[in-house]
Design a protein around this motif. Sequence first.
Motif, PDB file in Angstrom:
ATOM      1  N   PHE A   1      27.915  57.089  75.694  1.00 28.11           N
ATOM      2  CA  PHE A   1      27.340  58.415  75.856  1.00 28.11           C
ATOM      3  C   PHE A   1      26.707  58.544  77.241  1.00 28.11           C
ATOM      4  O   PHE A   1      26.241  57.563  77.811  1.00 28.11           O
ATOM      5  CB  PHE A   1      26.229  58.657  74.813  1.00 28.11           C
ATOM      6  CG  PHE A   1      26.662  58.479  73.384  1.00 28.11           C
ATOM      7  CD1 PHE A   1      26.497  57.257  72.752  1.00 28.11           C
ATOM      8  CD2 PHE A   1      27.196  59.530  72.669  1.00 28.11           C
ATOM      9  CE1 PHE A   1      26.868  57.091  71.427  1.00 28.11           C
ATOM     10  CE2 PHE A   1      27.570  59.371  71.339  1.00 28.11           C
ATOM     11  CZ  PHE A   1      27.410  58.143  70.714  1.00 28.11           C
ATOM     12  N   TYR A  11      23.619  60.690  79.092  1.00 29.64           N
ATOM     13  CA  TYR A  11      22.445  61.537  78.901  1.00 29.64           C
ATOM     14  C   TYR A  11      21.895  61.949  80.265  1.00 29.64           C
ATOM     15  O   TYR A  11      22.072  61.254  81.264  1.00 29.64           O
ATOM     16  CB  TYR A  11      21.336  60.774  78.153  1.00 29.64           C
ATOM     17  CG  TYR A  11      21.552  60.624  76.671  1.00 29.64           C
ATOM     18  CD1 TYR A  11      22.296  59.569  76.158  1.00 29.64           C
ATOM     19  CD2 TYR A  11      20.987  61.529  75.774  1.00 29.64           C
ATOM     20  CE1 TYR A  11      22.477  59.422  74.787  1.00 29.64           C
ATOM     21  CE2 TYR A  11      21.158  61.384  74.399  1.00 29.64           C
ATOM     22  CZ  TYR A  11      21.907  60.326  73.919  1.00 29.64           C
ATOM     23  OH  TYR A  11      22.078  60.184  72.551  1.00 29.64           O
ATOM     24  N   GLN A  56      18.141  63.161  81.994  1.00 30.24           N
ATOM     25  CA  GLN A  56      16.705  63.266  81.773  1.00 30.24           C
ATOM     26  C   GLN A  56      16.092  63.937  82.988  1.00 30.24           C
ATOM     27  O   GLN A  56      15.877  63.287  84.024  1.00 30.24           O
ATOM     28  CB  GLN A  56      16.083  61.893  81.530  1.00 30.24           C
ATOM     29  CG  GLN A  56      14.619  61.967  81.149  1.00 30.24           C
ATOM     30  CD  GLN A  56      14.059  60.614  80.775  1.00 30.24           C
ATOM     31  OE1 GLN A  56      14.525  59.583  81.254  1.00 30.24           O
ATOM     32  NE2 GLN A  56      13.054  60.608  79.914  1.00 30.24           N
ATOM     33  N   LEU A 113      15.552  63.275  76.881  1.00 29.63           N
ATOM     34  CA  LEU A 113      16.936  62.910  77.143  1.00 29.63           C
ATOM     35  C   LEU A 113      17.830  63.951  76.476  1.00 29.63           C
ATOM     36  O   LEU A 113      17.709  64.228  75.289  1.00 29.63           O
ATOM     37  CB  LEU A 113      17.267  61.542  76.542  1.00 29.63           C
ATOM     38  CG  LEU A 113      16.748  60.310  77.248  1.00 29.63           C
ATOM     39  CD1 LEU A 113      15.275  60.117  77.028  1.00 29.63           C
ATOM     40  CD2 LEU A 113      17.508  59.069  76.793  1.00 29.63           C
ATOM     41  N   LEU A 148      21.776  64.951  75.713  1.00 26.21           N
ATOM     42  CA  LEU A 148      23.126  64.414  75.686  1.00 26.21           C
ATOM     43  C   LEU A 148      24.071  65.341  76.426  1.00 26.21           C
ATOM     44  O   LEU A 148      24.131  66.542  76.136  1.00 26.21           O
ATOM     45  CB  LEU A 148      23.593  64.243  74.242  1.00 26.21           C
ATOM     46  CG  LEU A 148      24.983  63.643  74.045  1.00 26.21           C
ATOM     47  CD1 LEU A 148      25.050  62.219  74.582  1.00 26.21           C
ATOM     48  CD2 LEU A 148      25.381  63.673  72.570  1.00 26.21           C
ATOM     49  N   GLU A 171      28.638  68.457  75.040  1.00 31.18           N
ATOM     50  CA  GLU A 171      27.637  69.202  74.281  1.00 31.18           C
ATOM     51  C   GLU A 171      27.529  70.615  74.848  1.00 31.18           C
ATOM     52  O   GLU A 171      27.957  70.890  75.974  1.00 31.18           O
ATOM     53  CB  GLU A 171      26.291  68.501  74.352  1.00 31.18           C
ATOM     54  CG  GLU A 171      26.289  67.126  73.708  1.00 31.18           C
ATOM     55  CD  GLU A 171      26.609  67.183  72.222  1.00 31.18           C
ATOM     56  OE1 GLU A 171      25.924  67.932  71.492  1.00 31.18           O
ATOM     57  OE2 GLU A 171      27.553  66.473  71.797  1.00 31.18           O
ATOM     58  N   PHE A 226      16.990  63.076  70.957  1.00 25.80           N
ATOM     59  CA  PHE A 226      15.692  62.510  71.284  1.00 25.80           C
ATOM     60  C   PHE A 226      14.610  63.586  71.374  1.00 25.80           C
ATOM     61  O   PHE A 226      14.878  64.732  71.741  1.00 25.80           O
ATOM     62  CB  PHE A 226      15.766  61.792  72.637  1.00 25.80           C
ATOM     63  CG  PHE A 226      16.499  60.487  72.590  1.00 25.80           C
ATOM     64  CD1 PHE A 226      17.878  60.449  72.667  1.00 25.80           C
ATOM     65  CD2 PHE A 226      15.799  59.300  72.462  1.00 25.80           C
ATOM     66  CE1 PHE A 226      18.566  59.248  72.612  1.00 25.80           C
ATOM     67  CE2 PHE A 226      16.478  58.086  72.407  1.00 25.80           C
ATOM     68  CZ  PHE A 226      17.859  58.063  72.479  1.00 25.80           C
ATOM     69  N   GLY A 227      13.390  63.176  71.055  1.00 22.75           N
ATOM     70  CA  GLY A 227      12.236  64.012  71.317  1.00 22.75           C
ATOM     71  C   GLY A 227      11.862  63.923  72.788  1.00 22.75           C
ATOM     72  O   GLY A 227      12.464  63.155  73.553  1.00 22.75           O
TER      73      GLY A 227
END
Lengths: 116, 110
Positions: free
Chosen positions: A33, A35, A37, A43, A45, A58, B100-101
């Motif tokens: 995957f 991600y 940030q 995070l 996706l 996504e 995720f948070g």
Amino acid sequence: SAVISQKPSRDICQRGTSLTIQCQVDSQVTMMFWYRQQPGQSLTLIATANQGSEATYESGFVIDKFPISRPNLTFSTLTVSNMSPEDSSIYLCSAGGSWTNTGELFFGEGSRLTVL
Amino acid sequence: AQRVTQPEKLLSVFKGAPVELKCNYSYSGSPELFWYVQYSRQRLQLLLRHISRESIKGFTADLNKGETSFHLKKPFAQEEDSAMYYCALKKGGGYQKVTFGIGTKLQVIP
């Protein structure tokens, strides 16, 4: 378990250019995957890198902007195309395997991109 | 859609004090919940998962389906617990995407 290496670890790029991030896993993994940030954010996706087929993106992410390759079970690349300052972020590669089916993800150290 | 909420971006506690990092989720099915931790200058790594019902580094977390919560607790905070903590949710069954948070920064004051 899996050890994930990402490169570059950081880069400063000019607006309008593209950068490819590489992700190498030390063992064969089922899932990989990517991600993102962004500063102060969680995070998010971007996509699931599928071995031998097109990545699954996504909502909000498209192949033209973030083309992904996964030629085998241990390697993937993410390209950030036609970059703008809004793309400044940490990009994380992660992987999961089927050896325990625990759902655990392993992460690379991240690639910090700054777009000027 | 699955969502994870961590209401506190920063939590400061004194060494030896109890710690509780809050996590609430929304998901209509049977989720799997995780806590990940990122220490300074280290990569994100799994701390614990609800399925295992384990205690790692003194931390525990119980899945409360009624309250849709998965709070992380430790009775006595240590300085080395200072880190970013992320609550995460995965749809049950096999390998699927993990949400995720936003993360909570835990600061343990000596």
